[in-house]
Design a protein around this motif. Structure first.
Motif, PDB file in Angstrom:
ATOM      1  N   GLU A 175      30.388 -19.476   4.012  1.00 29.72           N
ATOM      2  CA  GLU A 175      29.839 -18.182   4.440  1.00 29.72           C
ATOM      3  C   GLU A 175      29.619 -17.264   3.226  1.00 29.72           C
ATOM      4  O   GLU A 175      28.582 -16.615   3.093  1.00 29.72           O
ATOM      5  CB  GLU A 175      30.839 -17.531   5.421  1.00 29.72           C
ATOM      6  CG  GLU A 175      30.471 -16.133   5.872  1.00 29.72           C
ATOM      7  CD  GLU A 175      29.392 -16.130   6.948  1.00 29.72           C
ATOM      8  OE1 GLU A 175      29.262 -17.154   7.631  1.00 29.72           O
ATOM      9  OE2 GLU A 175      28.687 -15.108   7.067  1.00 29.72           O
ATOM     10  N   SER A 179      26.748 -18.516   1.045  1.00 29.34           N
ATOM     11  CA  SER A 179      25.470 -18.244   1.696  1.00 29.34           C
ATOM     12  C   SER A 179      25.077 -16.773   1.525  1.00 29.34           C
ATOM     13  O   SER A 179      23.918 -16.452   1.228  1.00 29.34           O
ATOM     14  CB  SER A 179      25.605 -18.621   3.182  1.00 29.34           C
ATOM     15  OG  SER A 179      24.612 -18.024   3.925  1.00 29.34           O
ATOM     16  N   THR A 180      26.045 -15.873   1.698  1.00 30.65           N
ATOM     17  CA  THR A 180      25.770 -14.434   1.527  1.00 30.65           C
ATOM     18  C   THR A 180      25.408 -14.117   0.082  1.00 30.65           C
ATOM     19  O   THR A 180      24.444 -13.389  -0.184  1.00 30.65           O
ATOM     20  CB  THR A 180      27.013 -13.600   1.952  1.00 30.65           C
ATOM     21  OG1 THR A 180      27.410 -14.007   3.259  1.00 30.65           O
ATOM     22  CG2 THR A 180      26.708 -12.121   1.962  1.00 30.65           C
ATOM     23  N   ALA A 236      24.168 -16.131  -2.124  1.00 29.12           N
ATOM     24  CA  ALA A 236      22.869 -16.735  -2.456  1.00 29.12           C
ATOM     25  C   ALA A 236      21.729 -15.798  -2.047  1.00 29.12           C
ATOM     26  O   ALA A 236      20.766 -15.601  -2.799  1.00 29.12           O
ATOM     27  CB  ALA A 236      22.736 -18.085  -1.754  1.00 29.12           C
ATOM     28  N   LYS A 237      21.882 -15.198  -0.857  1.00 24.76           N
ATOM     29  CA  LYS A 237      20.846 -14.257  -0.385  1.00 24.76           C
ATOM     30  C   LYS A 237      20.788 -13.031  -1.291  1.00 24.76           C
ATOM     31  O   LYS A 237      19.713 -12.567  -1.660  1.00 24.76           O
ATOM     32  CB  LYS A 237      21.159 -13.814   1.050  1.00 24.76           C
ATOM     33  CG  LYS A 237      20.698 -14.798   2.103  1.00 24.76           C
ATOM     34  CD  LYS A 237      20.997 -14.239   3.494  1.00 24.76           C
ATOM     35  CE  LYS A 237      21.384 -15.383   4.417  1.00 24.76           C
ATOM     36  NZ  LYS A 237      22.240 -15.002   5.517  1.00 24.76           N
ATOM     37  N   LEU A 238      21.962 -12.510  -1.646  1.00 25.06           N
ATOM     38  CA  LEU A 238      22.004 -11.296  -2.471  1.00 25.06           C
ATOM     39  C   LEU A 238      21.473 -11.548  -3.882  1.00 25.06           C
ATOM     40  O   LEU A 238      20.789 -10.711  -4.458  1.00 25.06           O
ATOM     41  CB  LEU A 238      23.452 -10.772  -2.561  1.00 25.06           C
ATOM     42  CG  LEU A 238      24.058 -10.212  -1.270  1.00 25.06           C
ATOM     43  CD1 LEU A 238      25.548  -9.953  -1.439  1.00 25.06           C
ATOM     44  CD2 LEU A 238      23.349  -8.916  -0.891  1.00 25.06           C
ATOM     45  N   GLY A 243      19.496 -14.072  -4.708  1.00 24.24           N
ATOM     46  CA  GLY A 243      18.170 -14.700  -4.683  1.00 24.24           C
ATOM     47  C   GLY A 243      18.163 -16.052  -5.367  1.00 24.24           C
ATOM     48  O   GLY A 243      17.209 -16.392  -6.071  1.00 24.24           O
ATOM     49  N   ALA A 247      21.846 -21.692  -2.500  1.00 23.65           N
ATOM     50  CA  ALA A 247      23.292 -21.778  -2.278  1.00 23.65           C
ATOM     51  C   ALA A 247      23.899 -22.944  -3.061  1.00 23.65           C
ATOM     52  O   ALA A 247      25.036 -22.853  -3.533  1.00 23.65           O
ATOM     53  CB  ALA A 247      23.575 -21.934  -0.780  1.00 23.65           C
ATOM     54  N   GLU A 291      27.471  -4.813  -1.401  1.00 26.45           N
ATOM     55  CA  GLU A 291      26.735  -5.387  -0.268  1.00 26.45           C
ATOM     56  C   GLU A 291      27.513  -6.581   0.294  1.00 26.45           C
ATOM     57  O   GLU A 291      27.655  -6.731   1.504  1.00 26.45           O
ATOM     58  CB  GLU A 291      25.335  -5.844  -0.715  1.00 26.45           C
ATOM     59  CG  GLU A 291      24.384  -4.698  -0.977  1.00 26.45           C
ATOM     60  CD  GLU A 291      22.987  -5.199  -1.330  1.00 26.45           C
ATOM     61  OE1 GLU A 291      22.716  -5.415  -2.521  1.00 26.45           O
ATOM     62  OE2 GLU A 291      22.196  -5.397  -0.404  1.00 26.45           O
ATOM     63  N   ASP A 330      29.207  -6.857   4.061  1.00 26.17           N
ATOM     64  CA  ASP A 330      28.868  -7.996   4.928  1.00 26.17           C
ATOM     65  C   ASP A 330      30.125  -8.769   5.341  1.00 26.17           C
ATOM     66  O   ASP A 330      30.265  -9.182   6.494  1.00 26.17           O
ATOM     67  CB  ASP A 330      27.877  -8.938   4.221  1.00 26.17           C
ATOM     68  CG  ASP A 330      26.490  -8.324   4.116  1.00 26.17           C
ATOM     69  OD1 ASP A 330      26.227  -7.340   4.828  1.00 26.17           O
ATOM     70  OD2 ASP A 330      25.672  -8.812   3.314  1.00 26.17           O
TER      71      ASP A 330
END
Lengths: 93, 154
Positions: free
Chosen positions: A12, A15-16, A18-20, A22, A25, A47, A51
């Motif tokens: 988890e 994954s978070t 990786a999004k932040l 960019g 993962a 951030e 989350d």
């Protein structure tokens, strides 16, 4: 709902992050340092914290957040807090 | 005022002014450039957790609910705050920070943390106690003056 295991929490968090950040993962390792290796800045760290608070139903202080050096540290912190009595909320964000 | 008093006065005014100016500059440069310092302090009053009523929040900020309503309207439009109806009493409106509001709040708190750390770092336990006592004396005096003006206005 049962407590998530370390692998689930780690997945988890990765994954978070990786999004932040960019980035894929797969490129993130639990030994990676959040600021130096993954290159999250203060904004991205907060951030991530907001989350994780929402995902795991807990409150995380800025001081605790700043002590998390690696991805693995973040997973261990979440697991420790959950074991201390935090209850993960039902469902996902 | 003698030389010492004048120096203390200048320092107090400069610190007050510079903290506000630096906070505003940090906001303008950062990701939350649409926030004013007054709005950031409204976010602080709302708090990171829990959804307080408008009157509770106004009391925490020492402003009227009318003033808070105007401030909250703007912050809702900018995406930092959301209103929600109380589950038990639908007539009661509560306010809380959005994800964006929480992140802005945390970044702002970091500035304050750095400021306090910098202030305390060179001081030993005695120095810290003296600093706290001095600041408490100043705070009590300013609050007392403020109360007097409030009474005069009523």
């Amino acid at each position: 709902m049962s407590q998530p295991n370390r692998s689930e929490v780690l997945q988890e968090i990765v994954s978070t992050i990786a999004k932040l950040a960019g980035v894929p993962a797969e490129s993130i390792d639990e030994g990676h340092r959040l600021m130096k290796d993954v290159r999250l800045d203060s904004l991205a760290i907060y951030e991530l914290v907001v989350d994780l608070e929402e995902r795991y139903g807990m409150q995380i202080s800025n001081e605790d957040a700043e002590r998390l050096e690696t991805v693995g540290d973040a997973a261990d912190y979440i697991l420790r807090r959950l074991a201390e009595g935090g209850t993960p909320p039902d469902g996902s964000r | 005022m003698n030389e010492l008093e004048s120096h203390v006065n200048d320092l107090l005014l400069e610190i007050f002014e510079n903290i506000l100016v630096t906070e505003q500059k940090a906001l303008r440069r950062g990701s939350f450039s649409d926030l004013s310092i007054a709005e950031m302090h409204t976010l602080e009053g709302i708090g990171l957790y829990d959804a307080h009523t408008m009157s509770e929040t106004a009391a925490r900020l020492a402003i009227t609910t009318g003033t808070l309503t105007v401030a909250v309207d703007k912050l809702v439009r900018k995406g930092y705050v959301e209103r929600l109806r109380d589950e038990a009493d639908r007539r009661v409106v509560r306010v809380r920070l959005t994800r964006k509001g929480k992140i802005a709040y945390r970044l702002h708190m970091k500035y304050h943390t750095l400021l306090v750390e910098r202030l305390l770092l060179p001081l030993d336990a005695t120095g810290r106690r003296t600093l706290v006592e001095t600041l408490e004396t100043i705070d009590a005096f300013v609050r007392e003056q403020s109360r007097r003006y409030n009474l005069t206005e009523e």
